[in-house]
Every structure is written in structure tokens, then in C-alpha cells.
Design an enzyme around this catalytic site. Structure first.
Site, PDB file in Angstrom:
ATOM      1  CG  HIS A 165       2.072   7.815   0.219  1.00 14.99           C
ATOM      2  ND1 HIS A 165       1.384   8.852   1.075  1.00 14.99           N
ATOM      3  CD2 HIS A 165       1.434   6.854   0.709  1.00 14.99           C
ATOM      4  CE1 HIS A 165       0.531   8.215   1.755  1.00 14.99           C
ATOM      5  NE2 HIS A 165       0.387   6.966   1.478  1.00 14.99           N
ATOM      6  CG  HIS A 167      -3.518   3.545   1.252  1.00 17.14           C
ATOM      7  ND1 HIS A 167      -2.577   3.551   0.224  1.00 17.14           N
ATOM      8  CD2 HIS A 167      -2.656   4.078   2.510  1.00 17.14           C
ATOM      9  CE1 HIS A 167      -1.487   4.420   0.539  1.00 17.14           C
ATOM     10  NE2 HIS A 167      -1.651   4.724   1.819  1.00 17.14           N
ATOM     11  CG  HIS A 168      -3.865   7.804   3.054  1.00 16.91           C
ATOM     12  ND1 HIS A 168      -3.898   7.232   4.384  1.00 16.91           N
ATOM     13  CD2 HIS A 168      -2.837   7.175   2.605  1.00 16.91           C
ATOM     14  CE1 HIS A 168      -2.769   6.955   4.725  1.00 16.91           C
ATOM     15  NE2 HIS A 168      -1.851   6.658   3.831  1.00 16.91           N
ATOM     16  CE  LYS A 200       4.056   6.377   3.912  1.00 19.02           C
ATOM     17  NZ  LYS A 200       4.008   5.870   5.368  1.00 19.02           N
ATOM     18  CG  ASP A 258      -2.178   2.439   6.559  1.00 17.08           C
ATOM     19  OD1 ASP A 258      -1.008   2.135   7.214  1.00 17.08           O
ATOM     20  OD2 ASP A 258      -2.174   3.417   6.117  1.00 17.08           O
ATOM     21  CG  HIS A 310      -0.439   0.218   2.412  1.00 12.75           C
ATOM     22  ND1 HIS A 310       0.236  -0.806   3.180  1.00 12.75           N
ATOM     23  CD2 HIS A 310      -0.229   1.272   3.331  1.00 12.75           C
ATOM     24  CE1 HIS A 310       0.569  -0.271   4.366  1.00 12.75           C
ATOM     25  NE2 HIS A 310       0.402   0.903   4.492  1.00 12.75           N
ATOM     26  CG  ASP A 311       2.176   3.285   2.951  1.00 11.09           C
ATOM     27  OD1 ASP A 311       1.585   4.176   2.428  1.00 11.09           O
ATOM     28  OD2 ASP A 311       2.143   3.091   4.168  1.00 11.09           O
TER      29      ASP A 311
HETATM   30  P1  C2E Z   1       1.115   6.278   9.011  1.00  7.63           P
HETATM   31  O1  C2E Z   1       1.781   6.846  10.243  1.00  7.63           O
HETATM   32  O2  C2E Z   1       1.104   4.738   8.688  1.00  7.63           O
HETATM   33  O3  C2E Z   1      -0.494   6.677   9.384  1.00  7.63           O
HETATM   34  C1  C2E Z   1      -1.549   5.856   8.613  1.00  7.63           C
HETATM   35  C2  C2E Z   1      -2.910   6.987   8.760  1.00  7.63           C
HETATM   36  O4  C2E Z   1      -3.035   6.426  10.032  1.00  7.63           O
HETATM   37  C3  C2E Z   1      -2.748   8.238   8.806  1.00  7.63           C
HETATM   38  O5  C2E Z   1      -2.758   8.578   7.660  1.00  7.63           O
HETATM   39  C4  C2E Z   1      -3.990   8.561   9.658  1.00  7.63           C
HETATM   40  O6  C2E Z   1      -5.248   8.463   8.880  1.00  7.63           O
HETATM   41  C5  C2E Z   1      -3.982   7.615  10.916  1.00  7.63           C
HETATM   42  N1  C2E Z   1      -3.126   8.050  11.732  1.00  7.63           N
HETATM   43  C6  C2E Z   1      -1.797   7.739  12.182  1.00  7.63           C
HETATM   44  N2  C2E Z   1      -1.656   8.761  13.177  1.00  7.63           N
HETATM   45  C7  C2E Z   1      -2.817   9.092  13.774  1.00  7.63           C
HETATM   46  C8  C2E Z   1      -3.255   9.698  14.730  1.00  7.63           C
HETATM   47  O7  C2E Z   1      -2.242  10.122  15.827  1.00  7.63           O
HETATM   48  N3  C2E Z   1      -4.483  10.188  14.934  1.00  7.63           N
HETATM   49  C9  C2E Z   1      -5.383   9.716  14.203  1.00  7.63           C
HETATM   50  N4  C2E Z   1      -6.718  10.096  14.419  1.00  7.63           N
HETATM   51  N5  C2E Z   1      -5.112   8.918  13.127  1.00  7.63           N
HETATM   52  C10 C2E Z   1      -3.744   8.491  12.731  1.00  7.63           C
HETATM   53  P2  C2E Z   1      -2.358  10.160   7.021  1.00  7.63           P
HETATM   54  O8  C2E Z   1      -2.881  10.990   8.226  1.00  7.63           O
HETATM   55  O9  C2E Z   1      -3.076  10.402   5.746  1.00  7.63           O
HETATM   56  O10 C2E Z   1      -0.841   9.964   7.127  1.00  7.63           O
HETATM   57  C11 C2E Z   1      -0.360   9.195   6.080  1.00  7.63           C
HETATM   58  C12 C2E Z   1       1.236   8.831   6.535  1.00  7.63           C
HETATM   59  O11 C2E Z   1       1.947  10.359   6.371  1.00  7.63           O
HETATM   60  C13 C2E Z   1       1.561   8.522   7.607  1.00  7.63           C
HETATM   61  O12 C2E Z   1       1.397   7.128   7.710  1.00  7.63           O
HETATM   62  C14 C2E Z   1       2.941   9.009   8.010  1.00  7.63           C
HETATM   63  O13 C2E Z   1       3.890   8.221   7.409  1.00  7.63           O
HETATM   64  C15 C2E Z   1       2.980  10.474   7.403  1.00  7.63           C
HETATM   65  N6  C2E Z   1       2.482  11.405   8.268  1.00  7.63           N
HETATM   66  C16 C2E Z   1       1.061  11.917   8.646  1.00  7.63           C
HETATM   67  N7  C2E Z   1       1.443  12.826   9.591  1.00  7.63           N
HETATM   68  C17 C2E Z   1       2.661  12.903  10.064  1.00  7.63           C
HETATM   69  C18 C2E Z   1       3.397  13.796  10.818  1.00  7.63           C
HETATM   70  O14 C2E Z   1       2.779  14.527  11.788  1.00  7.63           O
HETATM   71  N8  C2E Z   1       4.665  13.652  10.978  1.00  7.63           N
HETATM   72  C19 C2E Z   1       5.447  12.682  10.240  1.00  7.63           C
HETATM   73  N9  C2E Z   1       6.867  12.687  10.373  1.00  7.63           N
HETATM   74  N10 C2E Z   1       4.903  11.917   9.291  1.00  7.63           N
HETATM   75  C20 C2E Z   1       3.454  11.886   9.120  1.00  7.63           C
HETATM   76  C1  SIN Z   2       1.488   4.247   6.215  1.00 10.13           C
HETATM   77  O1  SIN Z   2       1.021   3.290   6.704  1.00 10.13           O
HETATM   78  O2  SIN Z   2       0.641   5.082   5.703  1.00 10.13           O
HETATM   79  C2  SIN Z   2       2.906   4.547   6.432  1.00 10.13           C
HETATM   80  C3  SIN Z   2       3.535   4.336   7.827  1.00 10.13           C
HETATM   81  C4  SIN Z   2       4.468   3.351   7.926  1.00 10.13           C
HETATM   82  O3  SIN Z   2       5.250   3.119   7.045  1.00 10.13           O
HETATM   83  O4  SIN Z   2       4.515   2.842   9.086  1.00 10.13           O
HETATM   84 FE    FE Z   3      -0.123   5.620   2.992  1.00 11.96          FE
HETATM   85 FE    FE Z   4       1.152   1.991   6.102  1.00 10.83          FE
END
Ligand code: C2E
Ligand code: SIN
Ligand code: FE
Ligand code: FE
Ligand code: SIN
Length: 404
Positions: free
Chosen positions: A279, A305-306, A254, A348, A250-251
């Protein structure tokens, strides 16, 4: 071929259907389980095992035994044992010579035979191996990928009997097709692992464990979702395998996001988050539009997936994948996003919240489940949320299996 050995048209049809079906399976684990079940069924055998050729040695990869481990759950005991590809063992002999062996009683092998039967499995388990059919898994190009062992043929009375010439023919034919399916699944798996390791090099969070968990969660949620919708068992089996593999990817998009954003320890600002959102589109572009079914599911998942059930997700309805990315468009709503993507979206997020990320701590389980319930019908498809809770115990098993 004598009259008694002629293959009847219904049987031929069955063999062809079985082996044709095999080529649709991408997941190696599922494939091996299936090959063993089908080969045992063809030869009415109580047990069986599969060895795969790995780094020049035969590795005991899969075992089924109705007496020791009844039920459909694959038994993993003893898996990992190795032997050389030479004439000293039964499997080694089959792999080295390409011959199929039929043995009436492995405890009565004459001293003239080059191979001996290894009794350690029997001794450890208390099982008594008697008749055996050992077929090399050899592809059309003559490449050996492993060995199929079928153990203890049973007659109508349930007694253990020798395998006949007929079973030997069937299993030999079947093993050939199975070998091609194994080769194909191995190539697919290698390619996917390579794609994932490239993504992993770029993103320290994109670990093998995360990828395996999301694939496993998506597969289990899918099975419950499809069952609730009344899908047939065969269809479910096939789609479940596809979604597991595709969700692992899925990712992969990136790889197209710059390091300073991908590896940022803190929160992303608006511009950085938009770059991150790319991504989804970048990932979808990696899979050919008119490629295999796996390409098509992987593309759907990477792209969508988003997206959110309420239409507030991204990347939204784009004019086309090849157009320059100008940021998210109006989100896809409800079933505008394909089911595999709606399922992976929940898998995810569940994983993102239950595990720590460089930018946030892991949440307590109860808080994660509260959020999933709250977002039922908002971020997530309500049917998908119901399916998630229906298989919540399996989700925990997957989680335990891929925690490293
Ligand atoms: P990820 O960390 O694997 O998160 C995947 C999805 O999980 C996020 O999609 C969001 O829908 C949910 N998610 C993750 N953390 C939280 C949270 O604290 N609260 C809530 N309510 N939902 C959460 P999203 O937001 O579209 O982000 C996609 C990817 O972008 C993330 O994958 C991560 O790799 C990056 N990302 C997003 N926000 C940040 C950030 O603030 N800092 C950094 N370094 N990366 C971020
Ligand atoms: C994601 O699931 O959107 C990426 C965060 C990760 O690779 O762990
Ligand atoms: Fe993703
Ligand atoms: Fe992921
Ligand atoms: C992740 O969730 O991205 C990594 C954490 C883990 O490997 O358990």
C-alpha cells in the site's frame, strides 16, 4: 481614480504578496482564517466574517472579532447560520449582485434599501456592529464562492469610523484573489475527500475520523519539530498546512490491496502482510512526480510512512516506483526518509494504538506512551518523539475534536 485613491507602490506590493501567498494554502480552514486576518489588517477593522456559498445558500463559516474573542484562536461561535442569495440581507445582496457595499452604520440603513441588517449576532453577543464593508468573493470566471464582511473600521485613536473609498478598493481587489484561493482549496478538498471515501469503501478502518486525526497530529508535531529546528513562522505555516492534507492521504494506497487481506479480522500471515506492505508504493504512485508541492509531500508520506528510524521499516530503497513490487527492500534509515514521513509514522502509530482495530483492541494511553518512549531512536526519530511530547496537549485536543 482621483489622486487620493491612487494605490501607492508599496501597498500594491503588499497586496500582491498577500494574494500570491494565498494560493499556496490548501487547507480551507487555515485559508479562511488567513483571508479574514489579512483583509481586516488592510482595512484596520476590528471584526469580520466569511460566508461560503454551499448548496445555493450562504453559510456563515468563519468569524473573527478582536473585542469579543481576542487572540489568534479562531472563534467558531455562530458558525453554521445560513441565508439566501437574494437582496434581503447584506451578504445576500453582495453575492446576488456582485456589488461591494460600504455602510457607515448598519443600524441607520434607510428604508429605501432592499436589505436589512440582521441584529441577532449583536443581540446574542452584546457586540455593536457599526461600519461595514461587504465584498463578494467572485472568481475571474465570475463565479461567486461566498462573501467577505469586514466590520468596524478603527482610526488611529481606536475609535470606530466609517470605511473609506480606499479601503473599499483594497478589499475588493483582495477579495477577488481570495475567491480564487477559496475555489482552489475547495477543489483540492473535494478531490481529497473523494480519494479518502474510495479508500474508506475498501477498508472499514480507514474512516474519516482516523484520517482527520492523523492529519491533525502530524500538523501539530510538525510545528513543534520545525520550531525546535529554528524554522521561520511563515515557512512553518505553509508546510503545516501541506503536511496536514498530505498526511490525511497516507493510506490511500490501500485501495490496491485485496479485500480478503484488508478486511481480515485476525492477524495477517507473512504473505498477506507483504501484500499489505504494497500500500505504500501503490499510494505513492497516485501522486505525480512533477506535480504540485502537495503531490510531492503526499508522495513522500505515502511511500515512507512505514519506514523506521533504525532502518527496519518498509518498503525500503526501491530501484524505482514503477518497477514491479517484489516485496520490501533494505529499509531507509534515519534522515533518508523525509521529515514529513517520519512525523506521519509516529502520528499513524499513535492513532493505530489508541483506537481499536478489527484485529486488535485499543491500548491504554500509558502503554502507548511507554512504547513511543521505548521506540525513541529505534522505530521513531528521536526529535519527532520530543516534538510529539512537546505538543501532547494539542494532540489530545485534536483527538477530542475528531472522535466520532
Ligand atoms: P494500522 O492498523 O493503522 O497500523 C499502523 C501501524 O501502527 C502499524 O504498521 C504498526 O507500526 C503500528 N501498530 C498497529 N498495531 C500495533 C500493535 O499491536 N503493536 C505495535 N507495536 N504496533 C502496532 P504495520 O504493522 O506496518 O501495519 C500496516 C497496516 O497493515 C495496519 O495499519 C493494518 O491496516 C494492517 N495490519 C497490520 N497487521 C495486521 C493484522 O495482523 N491483521 C490485519 N487485519 N491487518 C493488519
Ligand atoms: C494505517 O494507518 O496504516 C491503516 C489503518 C487504518 O486505516 O485505520
Ligand atoms: Fe499505512
Ligand atoms: Fe493509517
Ligand atoms: C480508526 O481509528 O480507524 C477508526 C476509529 C474511529 O473512528 O474513532
Amino acid at each position: 481614480m482621483s489622486a487620493a485613491l491612487e494605490v501607492s507602490p508599496p501597498l500594491l506590493a503588499k497586496l500582491t504578496a498577500l494574494s500570491g501567498d494565498l494560493s499556496a494554502t490548501h487547507d480551507l480552514d487555515l485559508l479562511l482564517n488567513r483571508i479574514l486576518s489579512e483583509a481586516r489588517e488592510l482595512a484596520s477593522a476590528e471584526a469580520g466574517s466569511i460566508f461560503l456559498l454551499q448548496e445555493g445558500r450562504l453559510r456563515f463559516c468563519y468569524v473573527q472579532n478582536d473585542l469579543l474573542y481576542p487572540g489568534s484562536a479562531p472563534a467558531r461561535q455562530y458558525v453554521g447560520e445560513e441565508m439566501a442569495v437574494d437582496q434581503s440581507s447584506l451578504a445576500g445582496f453582495a453575492a446576488a449582485t456582485g456589488e461591494t457595499l460600504v455602510i457607515d452604520d448598519v443600524y441607520l440603513l434607510g428604508p429605501e434599501r432592499p436589505y436589512v441588517f440582521n441584529r441577532s449576532f449583536d443581540e446574542a453577543s452584546g457586540y455593536r456592529t457599526r461600519s461595514m464593508l461587504v465584498a463578494p468573493l467572485t472568481t475571474s470566471q465570475g463565479r461567486n464562492v461566498g462573501v467577505l464582511q469586514i466590520i468596524n473600521a478603527k482610526n488611529a485613536q481606536g475609535e470606530v469610523v466609517p470605511f473609506g473609498e480606499r479601503e473599499k478598493l483594497w478589499v475588493k481587489f483582495y477579495a477577488h484573489h481570495a475567491a480564487m484561493a477559496v475555489e482552489r482549496a475547495q477543489l483540492t478538498r473535494e478531490l481529497i475527500l473523494r480519494m479518502i471515501s474510495i479508500a474508506e469503501l475498501r477498508d472499514p478502518q480507514e474512516t474519516g475520523a482516523h484520517v482527520n486525526r492523523v492529519g491533525g497530529y502530524a500538523a501539530e508535531i510538525f510545528e513543534a519539530w520545525a520550531t525546535a529546528r529554528g524554522a521561520g513562522a511563515e515557512e512553518i505555516k505553509k508546510r503545516k498546512d501541506l503536511i496536514r492534507v498530505a498526511a490525511m492521504l497516507h493510506d490511500v494506497g490501500k485501495v490496491a490491496v485485496s479485500d480478503n487481506i484488508l478486511k481480515k479480522p485476525g492477524r495477517l500471515d507473512a504473505a498477506e502482510f507483504q501484500a499489505m506492505q504494497y500500500h505504500t508504493v501503490a499510494g505513492a504512485r497516485l501522486f505525480k512526480e512533477t506535480g504540485s508541492e502537495l503531490d510531492s509531500v503526499a508522495r513522500d508520506i505515502a511511500l515512507n510512512h512505514h519506514e523506521r528510524w533504525d532502518g527496519k521499516g518498509y518498503p525500503g530503497r526501491l530501484p524505482g516506483l514503477e518497477a514491479t513490487w517484489r516485496g520490501p527492500a533494505t529499509g531507509k534509515k534515519g534522515e533518508e526518509s523525509p521529515p514529513e514521513a517520519r512525523i506521519t509514522a509516529l502520528a499513524d502509530v499513535y492513532d493505530a494504538l489508541t483506537e481499536a482495530r478489527s484485529y486488535k483492541e485499543a491500548w491504554p494511553e500509558s502503554r502507548v506512551l511507554d512504547l513511543i518512549n521505548q521506540e525513541r531512536g529505534a522505530q521513531f526519530d528521536p526529535e519527532v518523539v520530543d516534538a510529539f511530547f512537546a505538543v501532547y496537549d494539542l494532540i489530545q485536543l485534536v483527538r477530542g475534536r475528531f472522535h466520532y
